[in-house]
Design a protein around this motif. Structure first.
Motif, short mmCIF file in Angstrom:
data_model
loop_
_atom_site.label_atom_id
_atom_site.label_comp_id
_atom_site.label_asym_id
_atom_site.label_seq_id
_atom_site.Cartn_x
_atom_site.Cartn_y
_atom_site.Cartn_z
N ARG A 111 -2.87 -2.05 8.58
CA ARG A 111 -2.15 -1.18 9.50
C ARG A 111 -2.92 -0.94 10.79
O ARG A 111 -2.41 -0.29 11.69
N GLY A 118 2.55 -3.79 4.27
CA GLY A 118 2.11 -2.46 4.74
C GLY A 118 0.60 -2.40 4.96
O GLY A 118 0.05 -1.33 5.24
N PHE A 119 -0.06 -3.51 4.85
CA PHE A 119 -1.51 -3.64 5.05
C PHE A 119 -1.77 -5.00 5.65
O PHE A 119 -1.21 -5.97 5.17
N GLN A 129 -8.73 -2.53 9.46
CA GLN A 129 -8.27 -2.99 8.14
C GLN A 129 -8.12 -4.51 8.11
O GLN A 129 -8.42 -5.16 7.10
N ARG A 155 12.84 9.23 0.06
CA ARG A 155 11.48 9.29 0.64
C ARG A 155 11.37 10.47 1.59
O ARG A 155 12.18 10.61 2.50
N LEU A 205 0.50 4.18 -2.72
CA LEU A 205 0.22 5.57 -2.32
C LEU A 205 1.31 6.51 -2.84
O LEU A 205 1.01 7.61 -3.33
N ARG A 206 2.57 6.07 -2.76
CA ARG A 206 3.67 6.92 -3.28
C ARG A 206 3.52 7.14 -4.78
O ARG A 206 3.86 8.19 -5.30
N MET A 254 1.06 11.64 4.68
CA MET A 254 2.21 10.72 4.65
C MET A 254 3.48 11.43 5.12
O MET A 254 4.29 10.85 5.83
N THR A 307 0.83 -1.21 0.00
CA THR A 307 0.00 0.00 0.00
C THR A 307 0.87 1.26 0.00
O THR A 307 0.53 2.26 -0.63
N GLY A 308 2.02 1.22 0.70
CA GLY A 308 2.92 2.37 0.70
C GLY A 308 3.39 2.71 -0.72
O GLY A 308 3.37 3.87 -1.14
N GLN A 361 1.62 9.98 9.40
CA GLN A 361 0.33 9.45 9.88
C GLN A 361 -0.24 8.46 8.88
O GLN A 361 0.18 8.44 7.72
N LEU A 362 -1.22 7.70 9.33
CA LEU A 362 -1.88 6.76 8.43
C LEU A 362 -2.92 7.49 7.60
O LEU A 362 -3.63 8.37 8.11
N VAL A 363 -3.04 7.12 6.32
CA VAL A 363 -4.11 7.68 5.49
C VAL A 363 -5.40 6.95 5.86
O VAL A 363 -5.37 5.92 6.55
P1 AMP Z 1 5.13 2.21 4.11
O1 AMP Z 1 5.79 2.32 2.77
O2 AMP Z 1 4.38 0.91 4.29
O3 AMP Z 1 6.09 2.48 5.24
O4 AMP Z 1 4.01 3.35 4.18
C1 AMP Z 1 4.34 4.71 4.06
C2 AMP Z 1 3.17 5.57 4.49
O5 AMP Z 1 2.04 5.28 3.65
C3 AMP Z 1 2.67 5.35 5.90
O6 AMP Z 1 3.41 6.10 6.86
C4 AMP Z 1 1.22 5.82 5.78
O7 AMP Z 1 1.15 7.23 5.75
C5 AMP Z 1 0.83 5.32 4.41
N1 AMP Z 1 0.28 3.94 4.44
C6 AMP Z 1 0.81 2.82 3.89
N2 AMP Z 1 0.02 1.77 4.08
C7 AMP Z 1 -1.05 2.20 4.78
C8 AMP Z 1 -2.22 1.57 5.30
N3 AMP Z 1 -2.45 0.26 5.16
N4 AMP Z 1 -3.11 2.36 5.98
C9 AMP Z 1 -2.91 3.68 6.14
N5 AMP Z 1 -1.82 4.34 5.69
C10 AMP Z 1 -0.89 3.62 5.01
#
Ligand code: AMP
Length: 187
Positions: free
Chosen positions: A87, A84-85, A91, A132, A36-37, A54, A32-33, A58-60
């Motif tokens: 979180r 990453g899911f 979920q 990042r 989102l990126r 992000m 998921t990260g 914080q979490l989205v």
């Molecule tokens: P990651 O790459 O998994 O470290 O995620 C980076 C950022 O993306 C996190 O700090 C959150 O802001 C957002 N993010 C990633 N996965 C999730 C998720 N399952 N729920 C909410 N926010 C997420």
């Protein structure tokens, strides 16, 4: 068909070990990260909305990532490694429902355990090359607090289902991969 969650704090090595797992077991990698990126890099409407969240570590909102996961399961026919899911526990509950909707169940949750000081050290090291915007000392602290408050209870959720597999995430990368492979082959 295997469906696996790789779980751990930011900096625990989920990305590195995900590469190993998807290669060895032919799974689809859903991070998921990363998704989102990509929205942010593509400057989509969604990307614009979530960038600040992000960057603050914080979490989205759940709706956003759940929609991504729903689509991913819909389009997959190999089995999925979820990175990453989930979180938070909400979920995790939705993931069980989405998998059930497609006649699947979660095979296991692989939990990489790494001490806090080492997580911070690794993320600061990664910051030098990752580019990042959330790999800086201030945001790293927020991400760890989010992890401890919201994400850690997910481990108990899977432990209760008998699906938690704990792996020592400290030390040689190859040894960690071997431990993961043993756990997956024992399923
Ligand atoms: P990651 O790459 O998994 O470290 O995620 C980076 C950022 O993306 C996190 O700090 C959150 O802001 C957002 N993010 C990633 N996965 C999730 C998720 N399952 N729920 C909410 N926010 C997420």
């Amino acid at each position: 068909m295997k469906n696996i969650v790789i779980f751990g704090a930011p900096g625990a090595g989920k990305g590195t070990q995900s590469d190993f797992i998807v290669e060895k077991y032919g799974l689809s990698h859903i991070s998921t990260g990363d998704l989102l990126r990509k929205e942010i890099a593509d400057q989509t409407e969604l990307g614009k909305r979530i960038k600040g969240i992000m960057d603050a570590g914080q979490l989205v909102s759940d709706d956003i990532v759940i929609e991504m996961i729903d689509k991913a399961i819909e389009h997959d026919n190999k089995g999925i490694l979820f990175d990453g899911f989930p979180r938070n526990v909400a979920q995790a509950e939705v993931l069980d429902q989405l998998l059930a909707k497609h006649g699947r169940t979660l095979s296991c949750m692989i939990r990489l355990d790494v001490p806090r000081e080492e997580l911070i050290r690794r993320m600061l090291e990664r910051a030098k090359v990752s580019g990042r915007s959330d790999d800086n000392e201030e945001t790293i602290k927020h991400r760890l607090v989010e992890y401890e408050n919201k994400t850690l209870p997910v481990a108990a959720y899977y432990a209760k289902q008998g699906k938690e597999v704990k792996i020592n995430g400290l030390g040689d990368i190859k040894r960690i991969s071997d431990d993961i492979a043993h756990a997956i082959e024992a399923l």
